[in-house]
Design a protein around this motif. Structure first.
Motif, short mmCIF file in Angstrom:
data_model
loop_
_atom_site.label_atom_id
_atom_site.label_comp_id
_atom_site.label_asym_id
_atom_site.label_seq_id
_atom_site.Cartn_x
_atom_site.Cartn_y
_atom_site.Cartn_z
N ILE A 176 47.03 16.25 104.75
CA ILE A 176 47.91 15.11 104.45
C ILE A 176 47.79 14.63 103.01
O ILE A 176 48.81 14.44 102.32
N PRO A 177 46.57 14.40 102.49
CA PRO A 177 46.47 13.87 101.10
C PRO A 177 47.14 14.80 100.08
O PRO A 177 47.73 14.35 99.10
N PHE A 178 47.06 16.10 100.34
CA PHE A 178 47.58 17.05 99.35
C PHE A 178 49.10 17.15 99.43
O PHE A 178 49.77 17.40 98.42
N CYS A 179 49.64 16.93 100.62
CA CYS A 179 51.11 16.87 100.74
C CYS A 179 51.63 15.67 99.98
O CYS A 179 52.67 15.74 99.31
N THR A 180 50.93 14.56 100.11
CA THR A 180 51.31 13.34 99.39
C THR A 180 51.28 13.58 97.89
O THR A 180 52.20 13.21 97.14
N GLU A 181 50.22 14.23 97.42
CA GLU A 181 50.05 14.49 95.99
C GLU A 181 51.13 15.45 95.47
O GLU A 181 51.52 15.38 94.29
N ALA A 182 51.63 16.32 96.34
CA ALA A 182 52.56 17.35 95.91
C ALA A 182 53.98 16.83 95.71
O ALA A 182 54.75 17.41 94.92
N ILE A 183 54.38 15.77 96.45
CA ILE A 183 55.78 15.33 96.42
C ILE A 183 56.31 15.08 95.01
O ILE A 183 57.37 15.62 94.63
N PRO A 184 55.66 14.27 94.18
CA PRO A 184 56.22 14.04 92.83
C PRO A 184 56.28 15.32 91.99
O PRO A 184 57.19 15.49 91.18
N LEU A 185 55.33 16.21 92.21
CA LEU A 185 55.35 17.49 91.48
C LEU A 185 56.56 18.32 91.90
O LEU A 185 57.24 18.93 91.05
N LEU A 186 56.84 18.35 93.20
CA LEU A 186 57.99 19.09 93.70
C LEU A 186 59.29 18.50 93.17
O LEU A 186 60.20 19.23 92.73
N VAL A 187 59.40 17.20 93.21
CA VAL A 187 60.61 16.53 92.73
C VAL A 187 60.82 16.82 91.25
O VAL A 187 61.95 17.06 90.78
N GLY A 188 59.74 16.83 90.49
CA GLY A 188 59.84 17.13 89.06
C GLY A 188 60.42 18.51 88.80
O GLY A 188 61.25 18.69 87.90
N VAL A 189 60.00 19.49 89.59
CA VAL A 189 60.53 20.85 89.43
C VAL A 189 62.02 20.87 89.77
O VAL A 189 62.83 21.46 89.05
N ILE A 190 62.39 20.19 90.87
CA ILE A 190 63.78 20.20 91.34
C ILE A 190 64.71 19.55 90.32
O ILE A 190 65.83 20.02 90.09
N GLN A 191 64.24 18.50 89.68
CA GLN A 191 65.10 17.73 88.78
C GLN A 191 65.04 18.20 87.34
O GLN A 191 65.69 17.62 86.47
N ALA A 192 64.29 19.25 87.07
CA ALA A 192 64.24 19.80 85.71
C ALA A 192 65.63 20.28 85.30
O ALA A 192 66.42 20.73 86.14
N ALA A 193 65.91 20.22 84.01
CA ALA A 193 67.26 20.52 83.51
C ALA A 193 67.70 21.94 83.85
O ALA A 193 68.87 22.20 84.13
#
Length: 1318
Positions: free
Chosen positions: A1162-1179
């Motif tokens: 669970i803690p690592f899934c929480t930590e991963a969310i902003p990293l995943l979103v950053g990749v998705i929203q990259a130009a």
């Protein structure tokens, strides 16, 4: 009744000598539904008023139908019809008056019974067992014969009740073997008993229980042989080979009978040889048993020697110039082979004392045949009696050399044979002890001008002697040797010129080469004596019948050149090269330091030759161009335009052999310079070859033009070929039709063979673009397969089979399927029994590759042909059983152990081999991986999972048995295959097989072996990378290459990475099948996998290392968390990696942590969310190279929201997630996202639907785009769920209209398609 009469006419037409009538009848027969076939066939068999020939044909067809299509036909019949068939068969056996028909009905009944044993061993036809018991005790001899025939045909008929009926079976066989009034009953009972023993060869208690049947079998062997029936004797040979321990209680009686039959000259040669084979086979399979009966073995020795005396007088023998193969059916060859095998099987300590006195007597016999046989016997026992003969070698050699001067030439020949064999078997002791006498005797024998075969064999013996002779021993005789060889060579060269005889000259040339090879620099003084004659041979011996002589002379010149050294040979080197050029020798066979030296040296010569008015020079120049292409690749590529322009002119040369050579050059360049050659010259080459293929007057030129076209198309990019496809195909079709007519009318086939392969090659390259031409070729190709069954047409038939299967793959299942069944039936009809094929039959390799392709096309429908497929595979099976080298005492202690047999290697050592289960291992897979042809091994690997998938239909026992054989072969092949392309295919196949078989398919021994192999592959991977890194930096220091080149050089190696992907595939299959149970085994690889994901590793390593840990999490959680310390941080860091492949693997890992990992993640899934979103929203996230990684990140966010909502603010992230949909590239992850979307819609999630369902048009667009991009497929479960959502909106007219109006035409069609198909 009328229908049955029509069927009788059909049966008659099926046997018609007229091809067209027979073909039409076969088509009619094939179109009859299976149930109707059975009815018609059975009724024809049972109709006593019908012609016997028609009834026999019906019986054969009915048995074949039950054998090849049982699962498709019989289970579909109504139960009452099934019962009727059983009843009719048993009734037919009881009432049939014709013995021939009754026997065939028994065969049908046995085949049906074989298929009615279910997976648990239950016999679903109990009435047949009752019939057997009733019939075997009947007073009707025909019924008793029938019962025994059925049991012989299918000894497993009792299924899982065999143990229960064991005493009954035994009494039945004993009773029949004791029937004194009816010899055929005794013979059939003995054959049935032997068949039962062989089918239970590994059941030791059963064999012991049935041991008292053996005397009856032996009695039947004796009786049947004198009735000119060797069937029971052949069964006894099989028992000696497969179940020798069954013979132990009655071994003395078995040996005595074999000796009696072998000695009886009133029997046929074949029967006598079979009787001897029993003893010889036992010396190999039961040597420990046989050593206890040396008195009987001793009696067999004179029988072998007597057979060796059975020689015919042949006045032409001594002058024969062609050596024919030995007549392996002759008594002389059989006796010699038997003696050799017995000596090797039992050892010299036993055999030499038995044979020595006999040989000495034979050598003193006035009849030449006995002296010949005695000398040949000495040659035969040398290997097996090595140690004992070495102790008395002086005595033997002294005696043998006397016979080099025997009055009879065939005795002198045998003496040379013995000398040559001893020179090999006892080297170098033989050479050291007897060099003086042997050399002089052989030289003297080589002067026997009146008997060329003796001369030649003396020269062959001299070759054997000099090959293993120390140089220091040979030098004192060198002058005498050389002068004698020169005199003979000159004389035989004159004979070649005057009479055309060559046999002695071939051997003398090889003798000269062997002497020079041993003498080395001491041969220099004699160089000028031989070289002119040798060059003369190379220059003039160009006829087909002199190829062997010319080849040996070329070898001799090169060996002499090596012996005398560069300084002496160099003046002749250029002339020798010119001679080779003139006579079409391949320059790649000549050793040279640098191809750059060859091209300037040869280019001018070739250009002169191509302008010579004599066709032979032009031909040789073109062949020389073909020969040097590989070695001079770089230099020729620079002037390729000039070369090609010049070569293509000769496709129109006046002389056909020059046109042939031009085609040869084009074909070779198409291979050597591909794909550059195709890209630069496609227009001119294709038109030139097609024009040359129209040369009807010169079939060999046509054929070679077609061969060149094959080379060209094999490496031609599809886009280049398509513009020429129509012209190519039409030309090939015209030629094929013409040559097919020539085949029918004249029997010529060469051009047709090449054209068929050309068609296959074009189809293989054109793929789906070949569909319009399919119907143009398939009828003719099927006609060839159906009718080209003669031995001389085997290659044509094999190539046509390959062509059909490649066309099938090219055009696809939909187009090929209507013909697939007919094609398979054609193959079955004409070559179902691969045991009848000779080992070198070219059809075998073509057929195996075709099976793999047909398996791909037919899928599960291929299962019915598994019995046919497994036959050819088992024919050439290869295994590596457990072996041991033991001293005599250890061997004697182990000889009684079950599963071990021994071969004596002398007094002190024996070679042991564990034979338990050997025959079971001799299966398809083992053979397939022993093939040296790369394409066959690849085809074999590809076929494994397909065969397993097909085998499912036959039940779990059959499937498990097949997999047991495959698994061992596949694992061994992974460990030993040297070719990386083949290895990757084998590893992929193994992974697929594990997925198919599931948990429990790998035993502990295989797991241990697999772990070691995978560990070795990973260690080799790291070692190769380190080596490349060192080499790259060395290159940097030398050439100051830029850093990007160095980085590429260090980290890129396609082969290594590809093998790494296959390691990952195998581990994926193991984890998915075994789950957490396999983790202790995995720990031996753990540190190596951890090394892969270190930050400094190249991106492919990190990608595949992460994929492996992804599998650990997905399939082994929650137990996977104990390894989290190794991979959690690398996974999170890799979400922002510069490599999209690494990001994709990391994102997938987060998704499976959420879905399968458990609370610890669970803690690592929480930590991963902003990293995943950053990749998705990259130009650049939707750029082509990044899109797969991005879509995996979107899927991972969806999985966290679905399975671990506590890790994320769903209300905040969900609107963003919807805006990222749909996924169009990663179809697997698209299914996950659409399933989650269905969950949300079915639960009327307000965020997803929006206020007043305002998001529905957007959702419709997402769904429609998913259908358009095929992310949503009608076979996926979520397609029905999405369709239901759409239908709910459809009932609300206004809402439906509003949603549909926002969609474009393609999206609206996609929604309609979804509603229509889901």
């Amino acid at each position: 009744m009328a229908e049955q009469q029509q069927f009788y006419l059909l049966l008659g037409n099926l046997m018609s000598p007229d091809n067209n009538t027979r073909k039409q009848s076969e088509e009619t027969y094939e179109n009859i539904p299976g149930p109707s076939k059975i009815t018609f066939l059975l009724q024809a068999v049972r109709d006593a008023t019908a012609a016997e020939e028609a009834r026999q044909m019906a019986a054969v067809l009915l048995r074949r139908l039950l054998s090849s299509a049982f699962d498709e036909v019989y289970p579909t019949l109504p139960e009452n019809m099934q019962n009727a068939i059983k009843t009719e068969l048993l009734m037919g056996i009881q009432t049939e008056a014709s013995p021939g028909i009754r026997k065939k009905v028994c065969d049908i009944a046995a085949e049906l019974a074989r298929n009615l044993i279910d997976d648990d061993g239950n016999n679903q036809w109990p009435e047949v067992l009752k019939f057997l018991f009733d019939s075997v005790s009947s007073q009707n001899v025909g019924l008793r014969e029938s019962a025994l025939h059925i049991f012989w045909n299918f000894p497993g008929i009792f299924g899982n009740q065999q143990q229960h009926y064991l005493e009954v079976i035994k009494r039945m066989l004993v009773q029949c073997m004791q029937d004194q009034e009816h010899p055929p009953i005794r013979t059939l009972a003995a054959r049935a008993a032997a068949s039962f023993v062989l089918s239970n060869e590994s059941n030791t208690p059963l064999l012991k229980h049935f041991a008292d049947l053996l005397p009856g079998v032996l009695q039947a062997v004796n009786e049947s042989c004198y009735q000119n029936d060797d069937s029971v004797l052949k069964a006894l040979v099989e028992i000696a080979d497969t179940a020798p321990k069954y013979l132990r209680p009655n071994l003395e009686a078995t040996l005595q009978l074999s000796l009696k039959l072998c000695a009886d000259t009133s029997l046929s040669n074949m029967q006598r040889q079979l009787a001897l084979e029993v003893i010889v086979t036992l010396s190999e399979t039961g040597s420990a048993m046989l050593r206890k009966h040396t008195n009987l073995v001793e009696q067999s020795i004179p029988q072998m020697l007597a057979m060796m005396v059975d020689l015919e007088e042949d006045e032409e023998w001594a002058m024969a110039d062609e050596l024919e193969d030995d007549d392996f059916d002759s008594n002389a060859v059989a006796g010699e082979s038997a003696l050799d095998r017995v000596a090797c099987g039992l050892g010299g300590k036993i055999v030499l004392p038995m044979i020595k006195a006999h040989i000495m007597q034979m050598l003193q016999n006035p009849d030449w045949k006995y002296r010949h046989a005695g000398l040949m016997a000495l040659s035969a026992i040398g290997e097996g009696c090595h140690q004992q003969m070495e102790a008395i070698l002086v005595e033997i050699v002294n005696f043998v050399l006397l016979f080099c001067q025997d009055p009879h030439p065939r005795v002198r020949y045998a003496a040379c044979n013995a000398v040559g064999q001893m020179a090999t078997d006892f080297a170098p002791t033989f050479q050291k002890k007897f060099h003086d006498r042997v050399i002089s005797s052989l030289l003297q024998t080589m002067e026997d001008q009146a008997n060329p075969r003796v001369q030649a064999h003396a020269a062959a013996a001299l070759i054997n002697f000099t090959e293993d002779c120390p140089k220091s021993l040979l030098i004192p005789y060198l002058d005498s040797l050389v002068k004698n060889l020169h005199v003979i060579m000159v004389a035989k060269l004159q004979e070649l010129i005057q009479k055309g005889t060559k046999l002695v000259l071939e051997q003398v040339v090889t003798s000269i080469a062997s002497v020079a090879d041993t003498a080395e620099e001491k041969f220099v003084p004699y160089y000028d004596l031989f070289m002119p004659s040798l060059k003369h041979i190379v220059e003039n011996a160009v006829q087909k019948e002199l190829r062997l002589l010319r080849g040996k002379t070329i070898e001799c010149i090169s060996l002499i050149g090596l012996a005398v050294g560069k300084d002496k040979f160099m003046p002749d080197a250029s002339e020798v090269m010119q001679l080779l050029l003139k006579t079409q020798t391949d320059f790649n066979d000549l050793e040279d330091d640098d191809p750059q030296i060859v091209l300037p040296m040869i280019k001018a010569h070739i250009m002169q030759m191509l302008q010579n008015p004599d066709w032979k020079y032009r031909h040789a120049g073109l062949m020389a161009l073909s020969a040097i292409g590989e070695g001079c690749h770089q230099q020729m590529e620079a002037i390729l335009v000039e070369i090609v322009n010049f070569v293509l002119l000769f496709c129109q040369d006046p002389h056909p052999r020059v046109r042939y050579a031009a085609c040869n050059a084009v074909g070779q360049m198409a291979t050597d310079f591909a794909p550059t050659f195709q890209k630069k010259f496609h227009d001119r080459v294709i038109s030139s070859l097609l024009q040359t293929m129209e040369d009807q007057a010169n079939p060999r030129v046509q054929a070679h033009a077609a061969a060149a076209l094959i080379n060209f198309t094999e490496d031609c990019p599809k886009s280049l070929l398509i513009p020429y496809l129509d012209s190519l195909v039409k030309n090939l079709h015209v030629i094929m039709v013409a040559k097919l007519q020539e085949l029918i009318q004249k029997g010529t086939k060469l051009v047709l063979e090449q054209v068929v392969t050309s068609i296959a090659s074009v189809a293989d390259t054109a793929e789906e673009k070949f569909v319009p031409y399919y119907d143009l070729f398939m009828p003719s190709l099927k006609h060839i397969v159906e009718n080209a069954v003669q031995k001389e047409l085997r290659l044509l038939r094999g190539k046509t089979i390959e062509c059909i299967s490649l066309i099938g793959l090219a055009v696809g299942k939909d187009k090929f399927m209507p013909d697939a069944s007919e094609v398979m039936q054609l193959l079955l009809k004409t070559q179902t029994d691969f045991n009848d094929l000779e080992d070198d039959d070219p059809q075998i390799s073509y057929m195996i590759s075709a099976w793999a392709r047909m398996c791909k096309i037919l899928g599960k429908e291929f299962q019915q042909y598994l019995p046919v497929v497994m036959g050819p595979l088992m024919k050439t099976a290869s295994i590596k059983p457990e072996v041991a080298l033991l001293d005599t005492q250890d061997m004697e202690n182990m000889s009684e152990d079950d599963g071990w047999e021994f071969v004596n290697l002398g007094d002190q050592q024996s070679f042991g081999i564990k034979t338990a289960g050997l025959e079971e291992k001799a299966t398809a897979c083992q053979m397939l991986f022993s093939f040296t042809l790369k394409r066959v091994r690849v085809a074999a690997a590809e076929s494994m999972p397909l065969l397993l998938d097909c085998a499912r239909v036959r039940g779990p026992e059959y499937l498990t048995q097949m997999w047991h054989f495959m698994c061992d072969a596949l694992i061994k092949a992974i460990g030993t295959e040297p070719d990386s392309d083949v290895l990757s295919e084998i590893m992929h196949s193994f992974a697929k097989c594990i997925e198919l078989m599931g948990d429990g398919c790998i035993n502990n021994e295989h797991f241990e072996e697999l772990g070691g192999i995978l560990k070795g592959k990973l260690e080799e991977h790291f070692k190769n990378q380190e080596l490349r890194q060192v080499n790259a930096f060395k290159r940097t220091l030398q050439s100051e290459a830029d850093i990007s080149y160095v980085s590429h050089f260090i980290f890129q190696d396609d082969n290594d990475v590809y093998i790494l992907t296959k390691v990952s595939d195998i581990l994926h299959s193991v984890f998915s099948s075994y789950k957490e149970k396999v983790l202790p085994w995995f720990e031996q690889l753990l540190q190596l996998i951890v090394n892969l994901i270190c930050p400094h590793r190249p991106w492919p390593d990190r990608q595949w290392g992460l994929c492996i840990f992804d599998d650990v999490v997905e399939h082994c959680s929650p137990a996977s968390f104990k390894y989290a310390e190794y991979f959690i941080r690398p996974v999170l860091q890799s979400l922002c990696d510069s490599s999209p492949e690494v990001r994709q693997a990391a994102a997938y890992g987060i998704g499976v942590m959420a879905q399968f990992g458990g609370d610890n993640y669970i803690p690592f899934c929480t930590e991963a969310i902003p990293l995943l979103v950053g990749v998705i929203q990259a130009a650049d996230s939707k750029a082509k190279e990044n899109v797969n990684a991005t879509e995996n990140c979107i899927s991972a966010v969806g999985k966290v929201m679905k399975y671990r909502p506590e890790c994320v603010n769903v209300s905040e992230v969900l609107p963003h997630w919807l805006s990222w949909l749909p996924l169009n590239e990663d179809k697997e992850e698209a299914v996950h996202t659409f399933n989650f979307l269905c969950d949300l819609l079915e639960n009327n999630n307000p965020i997803v639907l929006g206020p007043d369902n305002s998001n529905l048009p957007k959702l419709f667009a997402i769904i429609a785009d998913g259908v358009v991009s095929e992310s949503v497929k009608h076979e996926d479960g979520c397609s029905k769920r999405l369709a239901n959502v759409v239908r709910q909106v459809q009932v609300s007219g206004g809402l439906w209209t509003g949603c549909m109006s926002t969609l474009n035409e393609a999206q609206q069609k996609a929604i309609q398609d979804l509603l229509n198909t889901a």
